[in-house]
Design an enzyme around this catalytic site. Structure first.
Site, PDB file in Angstrom:
ATOM      1  N   TYR A 152      16.622  29.347   8.276  1.00  0.00           N
ATOM      2  CA  TYR A 152      15.333  29.775   8.801  1.00  0.00           C
ATOM      3  C   TYR A 152      15.482  30.215  10.154  1.00  0.00           C
ATOM      4  CZ  TYR A 152      13.436  29.788   4.149  1.00  0.00           C
ATOM      5  OH  TYR A 152      13.266  29.807   2.823  1.00  0.00           O
ATOM      6  N   LYS A 203       0.669  -1.388   0.127  1.00  0.00           N
ATOM      7  CA  LYS A 203      -0.163  -0.096  -0.004  1.00  0.00           C
ATOM      8  C   LYS A 203       0.763   1.278  -0.125  1.00  0.00           C
ATOM      9  CE  LYS A 203      -0.008  -0.717   5.189  1.00  0.00           C
ATOM     10  NZ  LYS A 203      -0.907  -1.223   6.058  1.00  0.00           N
TER      11      LYS A 203
HETATM   12  C1  LIG Z   1       0.029  -2.323   6.756  1.00  0.00           C
HETATM   13  C2  LIG Z   1      -0.621  -3.511   7.242  1.00  0.00           C
HETATM   14  C3  LIG Z   1       0.393  -4.635   7.199  1.00  0.00           C
HETATM   15  C4  LIG Z   1       1.795  -4.540   7.155  1.00  0.00           C
HETATM   16  O1  LIG Z   1       2.242  -3.847   8.014  1.00  0.00           O
HETATM   17  P1  LIG Z   1       4.029  -3.716   8.419  1.00  0.00           P
HETATM   18  O2  LIG Z   1       3.945  -3.305   9.942  1.00  0.00           O
HETATM   19  O3  LIG Z   1       4.125  -2.608   7.445  1.00  0.00           O
HETATM   20  O4  LIG Z   1       4.489  -5.015   8.344  1.00  0.00           O
HETATM   21  C5  LIG Z   1      -0.314  -5.818   7.469  1.00  0.00           C
HETATM   22  N1  LIG Z   1      -1.709  -6.061   7.724  1.00  0.00           N
HETATM   23  C6  LIG Z   1      -2.381  -4.873   7.625  1.00  0.00           C
HETATM   24  C7  LIG Z   1      -3.952  -4.977   7.866  1.00  0.00           C
HETATM   25  C8  LIG Z   1      -2.031  -3.721   7.424  1.00  0.00           C
HETATM   26  O5  LIG Z   1      -2.723  -2.728   7.316  1.00  0.00           O
END
Ligand SMILES: *Cc1c(COP(=O)(O)O)cnc(C)c1O
Length: 363
Positions: free
Chosen positions: A255, A35
């Site tokens: 800044y 994702k």
């Molecule tokens: C993002 C996510 C993962 C992966 O998590 P990581 O900590 O990056 O391994 C797994 N399951 C769900 C439901 C998620 O939203």
């Protein structure tokens, strides 16, 4: 010519990390979580490198559509599922699988007359209180699912761990126990573990694992780096030294002029900033590698530039290569210096940063 700030994605490292997942979770199927644009690494290019995964998971419908339109034919699970008929229709049309987490989704599934069965994952809330049916509802929900013609059977079960990144937190054992108890009489496939589960919670391993961050060679734990688990950082963020200035005592840098020279020093100006995804919250002394030499950040991060103390990097010259994080400079360390987690740094790399794919095998 490469732009001033660019990233190198090491495809060899990506594939290596998938193998590490398989070593930690022998026999489990791997749902590679890609994702948020593949955690900032590029959705399509990551999917292509990780094509031996058993499935991909994305958060949203549109991410799944992008994968399909790029010719990805593997199973795709939409972790947030759908919230309206339009999204449900897209899930069907692009042959994705949806997570089922609330009754409203079941209402919609019951109302459609679909020839194609929709593949679903039943998500149970075992304590995170984000998505998922309350565990007291399991029997009722499964009855509803069994009655629903548009849902393909069988429906695998899943839950998500809220605290697995803290190896001392008993909430994880509790969640796993609740999940196992309420699903004990159900023979469907199961999925619990994210990266922290895979790496540190053996009891969270089940039919499917869902690694995200570890695929990119990065640790989900704040006190450990990915390399300590045999992972290899997949992405290295590079920039260039733009200018070198001699400053005298009392000169204020950047800044707000918050950082003031206490002794004469060589200041390096580097062509990266929050406009590239370098965190504005990075504190003074955050390390930057200038031609392999660690230089501490001084002054505020601006949009296109950061400034570092080159006192201990006397050989530094304009145009020198700079590493902001990645190989040789763990993103986990930069995240700690910026009071954040590596996830936000990875996802925060902006459009301006060109990502160059390479195969680098360092063993
Ligand atoms: C993002 C996510 C993962 C992966 O998590 P990581 O900590 O990056 O391994 C797994 N399951 C769900 C439901 C998620 O939203």
């Amino acid at each position: 010519m490469k732009p001033a700030t660019f990233a190198v994605l090491n495809n060899t490292a990506l594939r290596h990390n998938l193998n590490v997942v398989r070593q930690y979770a022998p026999g489990a199927k791997v749902m590679a979580v890609i994702k948020a644009n593949g955690y900032g690494h590029g959705l399509i290019r990551v999917a292509k490198e990780l094509r031996t995964s058993d499935a991909f998971a994305v958060a949203r419908v549109d991410e799944g559509i992008r994968l399909r339109k790029a010719g990805i034919t593997q199973r795709i699970v939409v972790l947030e599922g759908f919230v309206c008929h339009e999204e449900l229709a897209l899930i069907e049309r692009f042959q994705m699988e949806t997570v089922l987490h609330c009754d409203e989704q079941l209402d919609m599934l019951e109302s459609i007359d679909t020839a194609n069965y929709i593949n679903c994952w039943l998500k149970l809330d075992t304590g995170m209180h984000r998505l998922g049916f309350d565990v007291t509802q399991v029997t009722r929900v499964i009855n509803r699912i069994n009655q629903c013609r548009s849902i393909a059977k069988p429906v695998p079960l899943m839950t998500h761990l809220a605290n697995a990144d803290d190896v001392n937190d008993s909430a994880t054992d509790q969640q796993i126990k609740i999940f196992n108890n309420v699903t004990a009489h159900i023979s469907e496939q199961r999925s619990i573990a994210n990266s922290s589960g895979i790496l540190e919670w053996k009891t969270s391993l089940s039919d499917w694992v869902r690694p995200g961050i570890m695929l990119f060679g990065v640790s989900p734990f704040s006190n450990k780096n990915g390399t300590e688990y045999g992972l290899k950082p997949a992405l290295t963020l590079y920039s260039k030294l733009l200018a070198i200035k001699d400053l005298k005592v009392g000169d204020a840098v950047g800044y707000g002029g918050l950082w003031v020279c206490k002794r004469p020093m060589k200041l390096g100006v580097i062509a990266t900033g929050y406009g590239d995804g370098y965190p504005r919250s990075a504190a003074s002394n955050t390390p930057v590698l200038v031609n392999g030499c660690r230089a501490p950040l001084v002054g505020r991060v601006s949009m296109d530039m950061i400034t570092v103390d080159l006192t201990h990097c006397q050989s530094a010259r304009i145009g020198d290569q700079v590493v902001l994080w990645g190989e040789e400079l763990p993103v986990e360390e930069i995240a700690r210096c910026a009071s954040t987690i590596p996830y936000t740094l990875m996802c925060g790399i902006t459009q301006r940063v060109m990502i160059i794919e390479e195969e680098i095998d360092r063993n």
